[in-house]
Design an enzyme around this catalytic site. Structure first.
Site, PDB file in Angstrom:
ATOM      1  N   GLU A  92     -53.233 -21.399 -42.236  1.00 52.15           N
ATOM      2  CA  GLU A  92     -52.490 -22.160 -41.222  1.00 52.15           C
ATOM      3  C   GLU A  92     -51.502 -21.281 -40.464  1.00 52.15           C
ATOM      4  O   GLU A  92     -50.289 -21.418 -40.571  1.00 52.15           O
ATOM      5  CB  GLU A  92     -51.834 -23.376 -41.879  1.00 52.15           C
ATOM      6  CG  GLU A  92     -52.902 -24.330 -42.404  1.00 52.15           C
ATOM      7  CD  GLU A  92     -52.360 -25.549 -43.118  1.00 52.15           C
ATOM      8  OE1 GLU A  92     -51.185 -25.889 -42.920  1.00 52.15           O
ATOM      9  OE2 GLU A  92     -53.122 -26.162 -43.887  1.00 52.15           O
ATOM     10  N   HIS A  95     -57.927 -40.702 -50.665  1.00 50.94           N
ATOM     11  CA  HIS A  95     -57.117 -39.489 -50.559  1.00 50.94           C
ATOM     12  C   HIS A  95     -56.716 -38.997 -51.933  1.00 50.94           C
ATOM     13  O   HIS A  95     -56.186 -39.760 -52.747  1.00 50.94           O
ATOM     14  CB  HIS A  95     -55.851 -39.780 -49.728  1.00 50.94           C
ATOM     15  CG  HIS A  95     -55.026 -38.553 -49.477  1.00 50.94           C
ATOM     16  ND1 HIS A  95     -53.692 -38.473 -49.774  1.00 50.94           N
ATOM     17  CD2 HIS A  95     -55.369 -37.353 -48.962  1.00 50.94           C
ATOM     18  CE1 HIS A  95     -53.237 -37.272 -49.441  1.00 50.94           C
ATOM     19  NE2 HIS A  95     -54.229 -36.571 -48.946  1.00 50.94           N
ATOM     20  N   HIS A  96     -56.994 -37.740 -52.195  1.00 51.11           N
ATOM     21  CA  HIS A  96     -56.573 -37.071 -53.427  1.00 51.11           C
ATOM     22  C   HIS A  96     -55.782 -35.832 -53.067  1.00 51.11           C
ATOM     23  O   HIS A  96     -56.366 -34.797 -52.741  1.00 51.11           O
ATOM     24  CB  HIS A  96     -57.795 -36.644 -54.260  1.00 51.11           C
ATOM     25  CG  HIS A  96     -58.541 -37.787 -54.881  1.00 51.11           C
ATOM     26  ND1 HIS A  96     -59.887 -37.707 -55.183  1.00 51.11           N
ATOM     27  CD2 HIS A  96     -58.138 -39.014 -55.272  1.00 51.11           C
ATOM     28  CE1 HIS A  96     -60.278 -38.856 -55.742  1.00 51.11           C
ATOM     29  NE2 HIS A  96     -59.241 -39.655 -55.795  1.00 51.11           N
ATOM     30  N   GLU A  97     -54.472 -35.936 -53.092  1.00 52.56           N
ATOM     31  CA  GLU A  97     -53.645 -34.736 -52.909  1.00 52.56           C
ATOM     32  C   GLU A  97     -53.402 -34.135 -54.285  1.00 52.56           C
ATOM     33  O   GLU A  97     -52.966 -34.835 -55.199  1.00 52.56           O
ATOM     34  CB  GLU A  97     -52.318 -35.107 -52.237  1.00 52.56           C
ATOM     35  CG  GLU A  97     -51.323 -33.960 -52.143  1.00 52.56           C
ATOM     36  CD  GLU A  97     -51.870 -32.763 -51.385  1.00 52.56           C
ATOM     37  OE1 GLU A  97     -52.156 -32.899 -50.186  1.00 52.56           O
ATOM     38  OE2 GLU A  97     -52.020 -31.673 -51.995  1.00 52.56           O
ATOM     39  N   GLU A 125     -60.092 -28.815 -43.308  1.00 51.03           N
ATOM     40  CA  GLU A 125     -59.038 -28.375 -42.405  1.00 51.03           C
ATOM     41  C   GLU A 125     -59.204 -26.852 -42.260  1.00 51.03           C
ATOM     42  O   GLU A 125     -60.138 -26.410 -41.612  1.00 51.03           O
ATOM     43  CB  GLU A 125     -57.686 -28.794 -42.998  1.00 51.03           C
ATOM     44  CG  GLU A 125     -56.527 -28.627 -42.057  1.00 51.03           C
ATOM     45  CD  GLU A 125     -55.201 -28.901 -42.760  1.00 51.03           C
ATOM     46  OE1 GLU A 125     -54.305 -29.448 -42.120  1.00 51.03           O
ATOM     47  OE2 GLU A 125     -55.055 -28.534 -43.945  1.00 51.03           O
ATOM     48  N   GLU A 173     -51.119 -31.978 -37.342  1.00 55.92           N
ATOM     49  CA  GLU A 173     -49.853 -32.192 -38.061  1.00 55.92           C
ATOM     50  C   GLU A 173     -48.749 -31.253 -37.565  1.00 55.92           C
ATOM     51  O   GLU A 173     -47.574 -31.602 -37.594  1.00 55.92           O
ATOM     52  CB  GLU A 173     -50.061 -32.049 -39.567  1.00 55.92           C
ATOM     53  CG  GLU A 173     -50.553 -30.681 -39.994  1.00 55.92           C
ATOM     54  CD  GLU A 173     -50.954 -30.610 -41.465  1.00 55.92           C
ATOM     55  OE1 GLU A 173     -51.017 -31.646 -42.133  1.00 55.92           O
ATOM     56  OE2 GLU A 173     -51.227 -29.488 -41.935  1.00 55.92           O
TER      57      GLU A 173
HETATM   58  C1  NOJ Z   1     -51.487 -31.704 -45.700  1.00 53.40           C
HETATM   59  C2  NOJ Z   1     -52.636 -32.307 -44.960  1.00 53.40           C
HETATM   60  O1  NOJ Z   1     -53.119 -31.429 -43.984  1.00 53.40           O
HETATM   61  C3  NOJ Z   1     -52.175 -33.614 -44.372  1.00 53.40           C
HETATM   62  O2  NOJ Z   1     -53.201 -34.164 -43.572  1.00 53.40           O
HETATM   63  C4  NOJ Z   1     -51.758 -34.545 -45.472  1.00 53.40           C
HETATM   64  O3  NOJ Z   1     -51.248 -35.712 -44.899  1.00 53.40           O
HETATM   65  C5  NOJ Z   1     -50.687 -33.920 -46.351  1.00 53.40           C
HETATM   66  N1  NOJ Z   1     -51.085 -32.607 -46.759  1.00 53.40           N
HETATM   67  C6  NOJ Z   1     -50.399 -34.739 -47.590  1.00 53.40           C
HETATM   68  O4  NOJ Z   1     -51.506 -34.734 -48.443  1.00 53.40           O
HETATM   69 CA    CA Z   2     -52.589 -28.814 -43.929  1.00 53.59          CA
END
Ligand code: NOJ
Ligand code: CA
Length: 686
Positions: free
Chosen positions: A184, A389-391, A488, A494
Site C-alpha cells: 500500500e 468478513h474475517h479480519e 486488494e 479507503e
Molecule cells: C483494511 C481493509 O482494506 C478495509 O477494507 C477494511 O475495512 C479494514 N481493513 C478492516 O478490516
Molecule cells: Ca487495506
C-alpha cells in the site's frame, strides 16, 4: 572434468542424453538453446557464460532482457550457479482457447512454445535443476523444476538468483517492497536505474521505442513471493520475501518454482492485453463445477467506519447492528445490488485489535447487537446475499485454527462470499509452532502463500468465494481456484477517507498498467460524495468515480459510499446500478501509464458495452473510436462526463449527462478535466 554421461539420476528420472555435453565441448560456453513465440517475434535463449547459466530475451532480434544470470543459494548445499552446463532441450507447444467462469474476458487463447533444458553441475554433487520456458506472442514465462535427486531432496532455498537485465534505457513505475505497509504505497516513477527494491508487477517503458515491459510472476504456490532488487544500472534480481525459517523456501523435490514472467507490449493498452500470459501460465480449474462462484455488486457497512462515524468495535456507534444491516439490505434490494458486506459483526474488535494482533477474534460469534439468524433470514427473504468478513489482523494462525468453524458458520447462514483481511505490518503474520510458540512471518512469504490456499480451499468446500485484503500479490491463481475472486494489494479507496496523503489523480491510471496487470482488485469505487473523513475533499470528479467501475476490474465490485449519498446523487447512481461486474470481453482503447486510461468492456452474455476513462491531474481530450462495436449496428450511448468548470480545483461535481447515437464508425472527442473522467453505457438500438 566429469563426463556428464556418467551422471545418474535418483528417483527414476530419465537419463538425459547430452549430445553436446558428452564431449568436452560441454564445458565450453558454446551451447545455446532457443525457443521463439508462435509468431517468431519473441525469443528466449539459454546458454552458459563462464559456465554460469544465462538467459536473454529478444523481440524482433532486439534485446529486451540482456544476458542475465540464473541460480540459487541452497541451504547446506552451496550456491547453484557456477560450473554448469546445459543438457539437451526438449520442446512442446500448445494452442487452445479456454473459458473463464467469470472474468474480464470470457475466452482466453493460450498459445505458446515451450522448452525444457536441464542445467547440470560439472563439479561436486552434479546437481541438476531444469529450466522451463514458455514463450507467447506477448511475453515469456520461465520457471525452475527441481527433479528428485539424492543431493537435492529436502531443498532449502536461501535466495533465488534470477536476474533481469533490462535492455535499453527505460523509466519505471514501481512501489517499494519489504516495507511495513506491504503493497500500500504510492507509485514511484523514476528512471529504471533509480529503482530500489520493488514489488511486482513493475512496469518499464523504454525510451527509444516505447516498448513496455512488466516483470511479475505466475502461479505463486508454496513458495515465497519475489521482490525485484536493483543490483546496478538496469540490472535486477529476485529477492525472495522473508521467512521465519532459516531458508526463505523449504520444499521437497520434485517441485517447480512459480513462473517468472516478462510481459511485453508496444504501449500501455498492449501491455494490459499481454498480461493474459499470467492466467495462461496457471493450471486449469481444479475445483470442478464452480457455477456457485458468482460475480456480484455489493454495498457495505464499511465507509461509515472509515469516516469514523460508525465503529467496528462494540459500543454506541457500532456499525454492524441488526438494524443497520436490515437498512442496508433494504437499500440493496431496492437498487438491485446482489450483496451487503458486513464488517465488525464478530467478537474481537474491542480494545486494540491491531496492537493485539487479532488474538481475540472469534469468527463464529456475533456481538449481542448483531442477530445473525435474523439478518440472514431477512437478507434471504429480500433476495440479497451477505458478504462475510474475517479480519485477522495478520493472525493467520488463529484464523487457520478456526477456519472450518468460521466457514461452516457462514455457510449455514447462506453467505456466498467472504472478504478476508490481514491488517498488520509486514513481518506481522502470526502463527504458532507445534509447541505453541509464536512465530512471525511475512504477508508474501512461503508460509502465508500456503495459508491463503488453505483458506481458499476450506472456503471452496462450503461454496464460498474469497476476496483477500492485505493479501499476497495476485499471480493468476483464480484460474486454478476460481473462488479466489479478488483482492486488494494496493492503495484502494479507503485512502481517500483517511490517507495522508490521499491517492492522487495519477493513481488509477498508474494502477491500470501496474497492479492491475496481475488480476482483479477490490478497490471499492464509487464515493459520489467526494468527501472523506472530517470533510476532506477527495481529489476526483464525480464522473471519474463512475469510470472506475469500468477501469478497475473486480468480479466483486463494491459501490462503496453511504446509501444516503447515493440518494443525493441519483444521476451518478444510475450508472453504478447499471454497470455489470462480469465481462464478455475487454478492450483497452487508450492510455499512458500514470497519465490516463480508457477501457471498454462488454457485459458477459449481453450486447451492451461500457466505457470508462480516467485522467491524472491534467485535463485532456481523448477521441473515442467505437470500432470495437459490431459493424452495421446503432448503439444508444448514455454519457456521464465532467462538466464545464469541473475538475479538481474547480467544481468536482460538475457533470454533464447526455445521450448520443453511435456506430462502429463514430469517433467522439470527449474531455476529462483535471482529476476527472467519464463513463458511457452503450445499448443496442437508437
Ligand atoms: C483494511 C481493509 O482494506 C478495509 O477494507 C477494511 O475495512 C479494514 N481493513 C478492516 O478490516
Ligand atoms: Ca487495506
Amino acid at each position: 572434468m566429469p563426463r556428464l554421461r556418467d551422471i545418474a539420476w535418483a528417483g527414476g528420472l530419465p537419463f538425459v542424453a547430452l549430445a553436446t555435453a558428452a564431449s568436452p565441448a560441454a564445458a565450453r560456453d558454446d551451447v545455446t538453446h532457443r525457443v521463439c513465440s508462435p509468431n517468431e517475434r519473441i525469443c528466449f535463449a539459454l546458454t552458459t557464460e563462464n559456465e554460469i547459466p544465462t538467459y536473454s530475451v529478444t523481440r524482433d532480434d532486439k534485446p529486451v532482457i540482456a544476458p542475465s544470470r540464473l541460480g540459487f543459494m541452497l541451504r547446506g548445499d552451496g550456491k547453484f550457479e557456477h560450473s554448469t552446463a546445459l543438457g539437451e532441450a526438449t520442446y512442446a507447444e500448445a494452442d487452445r482457447t479456454w473459458e473463464q467462469p467469470w472474468g474480464e474476458n470470457r475466452l482466453t487463447r493460450e498459445n505458446y512454445r515451450e522448452m525444457r533444458v536441464p542445467i547440470i553441475e560439472l563439479i561436486g554433487g552434479k546437481r541438476r535443476i531444469d529450466l522451463i520456458a514458455c514463450v507467447f506472442d506477448s511475453g515469456v514465462g520461465f520457471r525452475f523444476a527441481f527433479p528428485d535427486q539424492e543431493r537435492l531432496k529436502d531443498v532449502g532455498i536461501d535466495e533465488e538468483l534470477t536476474e533481469f537485465n533490462i535492455a535499453g534505457e527505460a523509466e519505471a513505475w514501481w512501489i517499494t517492497a519489504g516495507e511495513w505497509n506491504r503493497y500500500e504505497y504510492l507509485y514511484n516513477h523514476t528512471p529504471a536505474n533509480q529503482v530500489g527494491t520493488a514489488h511486482t508487477p513493475i512496469t518499464f517503458r523504454r525510451k527509444d521505442d516505447g516498448l513496455h515491459i512488466a516483470i511479475h510472476e505466475a502461479a505463486l504456490v508454496d513458495y515465497a513471493a519475489f521482490w525485484l532488487q536493483r543490483i546496478d544500472g538496469q540490472r535486477f534480481r529476485t529477492r525472495l520475501s522473508n521467512s521465519s525459517e532459516a531458508s526463505k523456501v523449504r520444499r521437497t523435490a520434485p517441485f517447480e518454482t512459480p513462473w517468472r514472467t516478462i510481459i511485453i507490449g508496444d504501449d500501455a493498452p498492449g501491455l494490459y492485453a499481454a498480461a493474459d500470459i499470467i492466467l495462461n501460465l496457471n493450471e486449469p480449474n481444479k475445483l470442478g463445477d464452480v457455477s456457485w462462484v458468482k460475480p456480484l455488486k455489493y454495498i457495505g457497512i464499511w465507509w461509515a467506519m472509515h469516516l469514523d462515524q460508525w465503529s467496528w468495535n462494540s459500543g454506541p456507534t457500532h456499525g454492524a447492528t441488526t438494524a443497520h444491516a436490515m437498512q442496508y439490505i433494504d437499500f440493496a434490494a431496492k437498487h438491485g445490488f446482489d450483496a451487503v458486506l458486513i464488517e465488525g459483526w464478530n467478537k474481537g474488535w474491542d480494545g486494540n485489535w491491531i496492537g493485539d494482533h487479532g488474538r481475540n477474534f472469534n469468527f463464529a460469534e456475533a456481538y449481542p447487537d448483531f442477530d445473525m439468524e435474523r439478518v440472514a433470514a431477512y437478507a434471504k427473504a429480500k433476495g440479497v446475499a451477505i458478504m462475510g468478513h474475517h479480519e485477522t489482523a495478520g493472525n493467520s494462525g488463529l484464523y487457520a485454527e478456526q477456519l472450518d468453524a468460521a466457514m461452516d458458520y457462514y455457510a449455514r447462514h447462506g453467505v456466498p462470499s467472504v472478504k478476508t483481511g490481514y491488517v498488520a505490518d509486514a513481518g506481522g503474520v502470526l502463527h504458532k509452532d507445534a509447541a505453541g510458540n509464536e512465530i512471525w512471518d511475512w504477508h508474501d512469504g512461503q508460509w502465508q502463500s500456503r495459508h491463503h490456499l488453505e483458506v481458499v480451499l476450506a472456503a471452496a468446500k462450503h461454496h464460498i468465494s474469497i476476496n483477500t485484503h492485505e493479501p499476497i500479490k495476485d499471480t493468476g491463481l483464480r484460474r486454478t481456484y476460481p473462488n479466489w475472486v479478488s483482492r486488494e494489494g494496493a492503495r484502494g479507496m479507503e485512502y481517500q477517507a483517511w490517507g495522508d496523503p490521499p491517492n492522487p489523480p495519477e493513481h488509477e491510471p498508474t494502477l491500470a498498467f501496474t497492479r492491475l496487470l496481475s488480476g482483479p482488485m477490490d478497490f471499492t469505487p464509487g464515493i459520489v460524495s467526494l468527501t472523506g473523513k472530517g470533510g476532506r475533499e477527495i481529489p476526483s470528479t464525480l464522473a471519474r468515480q463512475l469510470a472506475n467501475f469500468v477501469v478497475i476490474y473486480s468480479p466483486v465490485q463494491m459501490a462503496a459510499d453511504l446509501p444516503e449519498n447515493y440518494e443525493k446523487h441519483a444521476q451518478a447512481f444510475e450508472f453504478i446500478k447499471r454497470v455489470p461486474a462480469d465481462w464478455e470481453r475487454t478492450r483497452v482503447l487508450a492510455g499512458a501509464i500514470g497519465d490516463y486510461a480508457v477501457f471498454a468492456r462488454q457485459r458477459r452474455g449481453g450486447q451492451d458495452w461500457y466505457v470508462g476513462g480516467v485522467t491524472d491531474d491534467q485535463a485532456r481530450e481523448v477521441t473515442l473510436d467505437f470500432a470495437f462495436l459490431p459493424k452495421g449496428r446503432s448503439y444508444r450511448a448514455k454519457i456521464w462526463r465532467d462538466g464545464p468548470g469541473g475538475g479538481v480545483g474547480g467544481d468536482r461535481f460538475a457533470m454533464v449527462v447526455e445521450e448520443k447515437t453511435v456506430t462502429a464508425a463514430t469517433k467522439l472527442p470527449i474531455r476529462m478535466e483535471a482529476g476527472g473522467g467519464f463513463a458511457i453505457a452503450l445499448t443496442p438500438g437508437g
